[in-house]
Design an enzyme around this catalytic site. Sequence first.
Site, mmCIF file in Angstrom:
data_model
loop_
_atom_site.group_PDB
_atom_site.id
_atom_site.type_symbol
_atom_site.label_atom_id
_atom_site.label_comp_id
_atom_site.label_asym_id
_atom_site.label_seq_id
_atom_site.Cartn_x
_atom_site.Cartn_y
_atom_site.Cartn_z
ATOM 1 N N ASN A 528 0.764 -1.239 0.000
ATOM 2 C CA ASN A 528 0.000 0.000 0.000
ATOM 3 C C ASN A 528 0.796 1.291 0.000
ATOM 4 O O ASN A 528 0.243 2.352 -0.261
ATOM 5 C CB ASN A 528 -0.937 0.023 1.206
ATOM 6 C CG ASN A 528 -1.926 -1.116 1.175
ATOM 7 O OD1 ASN A 528 -2.684 -1.267 0.219
ATOM 8 N ND2 ASN A 528 -1.919 -1.932 2.209
ATOM 9 N N TYR A 529 2.086 1.230 0.336
ATOM 10 C CA TYR A 529 2.819 2.477 0.512
ATOM 11 C C TYR A 529 4.064 2.630 -0.355
ATOM 12 O O TYR A 529 4.575 3.727 -0.496
ATOM 13 C CB TYR A 529 3.218 2.637 1.978
ATOM 14 C CG TYR A 529 2.036 2.924 2.859
ATOM 15 C CD1 TYR A 529 1.431 4.178 2.836
ATOM 16 C CD2 TYR A 529 1.498 1.954 3.683
ATOM 17 C CE1 TYR A 529 0.332 4.458 3.622
ATOM 18 C CE2 TYR A 529 0.390 2.218 4.481
ATOM 19 C CZ TYR A 529 -0.182 3.470 4.447
ATOM 20 O OH TYR A 529 -1.277 3.738 5.221
ATOM 21 N N LEU A 530 4.571 1.518 -0.867
ATOM 22 C CA LEU A 530 5.832 1.603 -1.592
ATOM 23 C C LEU A 530 5.598 1.598 -3.093
ATOM 24 O O LEU A 530 5.059 0.627 -3.645
ATOM 25 C CB LEU A 530 6.728 0.432 -1.187
ATOM 26 C CG LEU A 530 7.023 0.407 0.315
ATOM 27 C CD1 LEU A 530 7.835 -0.815 0.692
ATOM 28 C CD2 LEU A 530 7.746 1.677 0.736
#
Length: 571
Positions: A528-530
């Site tokens: 979800n973030y990288l």
Amino acid sequence: MMLLLTLPGSGGVWEEGKHAENGQKWRSLEHKGPLFPPEYEPLPSSVSFLYNGTPVILRPATEEVATFYAKMLDHEFTTKEVFQNNFFTDWKEVMTETERQLISDLSQCDFSNIHKYFVEKTEEKRNMTKEEKQVLKEEANKLTEEYGYCLLDGHREKIGNFRVEPPGLFRGRGEHPKMGKLKKRVQPEDVIINCSKDVKIPEPPPGHRWKKVQHDNTVTWLASWVENIHGHIKYIMLNPSSKLKGEKDWQKYETARKLKLSVDSIRSEYQSAWTSCEMKQRQYGVALYFIDKLALRAGNEKDDDTADTVGCCSLRVEHINLHRHLDSLDYVVEFDFLGKDSIRYYNKVPVEKQVYKNLKLFMNSKNPDDDLFDRISTTYLNKKLNEAMPGLTAKVFRTFNASTTLQEQLNQLTTGQCTWVSWPILAYNRANRAVAILCNHQRAAPKTFEKSMQLLQEKIKKKQEEVEKAKKELKQAKKEHKQLPSEVLVQKMEKTVKRLLEQLKKLQLLETDRNENKVIALGTSKLNYLDPRISVAWCKKNNVPVEKIYNKTQRAKFAWAIDMADENFQF
DNA sequence: CAGATGACTTGAGCATAATGGG
DNA sequence: CCCATTATGCTCAAGTCATCTG
């Protein structure tokens, strides 16, 4: 806000998605509707519920709810008072008048026979023959084939969750005030179907009808219903591998990359707010500082009937402690609060003197349960952010800081003389872990952690002994062949020692890796973030097959990135 | 403009499948 | 090859944030 995402030279499917003017998400959508769980099967008459020690026959609806409780009997939460009370209240509502008259005390209820029955059933299932299991598997595949896909703009796309959630007892996370409440069975009459006009409308199950059939192409869901615990809407949506979701994901990372360009000015802006004459501006400055520096979530206001958790804007005075000096550091803020999913956030952070002074000011003459940032809200914060950069919201900082950290860590860990260079996957994990720690992504330590660590330690010991032995042998051999140092045997032995040392080193790194990973979950940040293009580019640059970093599902979700990122991509 | 509603992303935990070491 | 361990997929709760509503 609509980003026009084009990538020079990449060509292909990812450039198609430009129809999102005026909020249209698709042109055509066809599917078979959601799959409902099987009807309740009453217990065999040999399995009895006891009240006050005597068997009581319950009507099927009452019995069904009893089985929900019985199945959970060995979970700790069935011992909680809130859980028991909520369950019993909702169960009584399902009972007939007669049943209700009789069953007035939960502590007199004996579900153990029902519990035993289900334990035996799972046991039976486990003991099924390979052939029986195969048959079951094929049946499941058939259902997935039929209900698991839809047709969106002519492309066959995987659906994320094509099953309607089965009934059961609600178990929220943490100390949830509604734990144990009955999550009711969803009927086709509760379900709204969303699809295109010109297409075959999904059949409701025999004898039923849909609540409504609509044709709204400004939303991406295929079906929805209202859940009875909080009255929230649940949706059937596409799998992350779909083009629709992929493009949205891409857009998210492009917004985060855009923040790179204005982050310096935004930072100096919120720093100057620390000395504003307006309290509101100071609070804004400090809150955004936390969000940026610590990757805190925005922290929207929550309903009272949910677990008491907070994010940045909803922090209360009781959630921080100020230390003028702590562990040889000055101006330390000690955070201790429950965040999303009631995961504890604990951190001691040295801050700028002005931040420290402001926090003192915000806490002045407040009660522990008063809001720390009482003059601002997430709405206000996001409004300000949007003015600073179109599309900017609080959560973009999490994406931005996570991806920036990964990029920096990878650059650091895979260049120079660092030991991790020889085992790039371990280096990658370590970089990934730095992000997971930043975002406070925790997991329960694996049940078998201690055991598997012990095993690994034994392996290391053995390897160490092997190394010692090989070294000794080498020494001996050298002695014996003093006059012939280029002896083949000696060279061979030297090679062996070298190889063993390498293996030892790797085992030791693996031990470090495992230890550091004990309570850290890498999956969430990875998913979800990288920005996946960072990872893809890193793979290419270091000749690591992308399969070593992303499994099949992840490769499907990140197909857009694998398709477009070359080795020179930098976040 | 505050509060409600709706849509969508993010999140941990668990069940099941895959893998690999004895 | 089998069993135990690990990896993967699934589930569904819990966030974020935009838009609607009175």
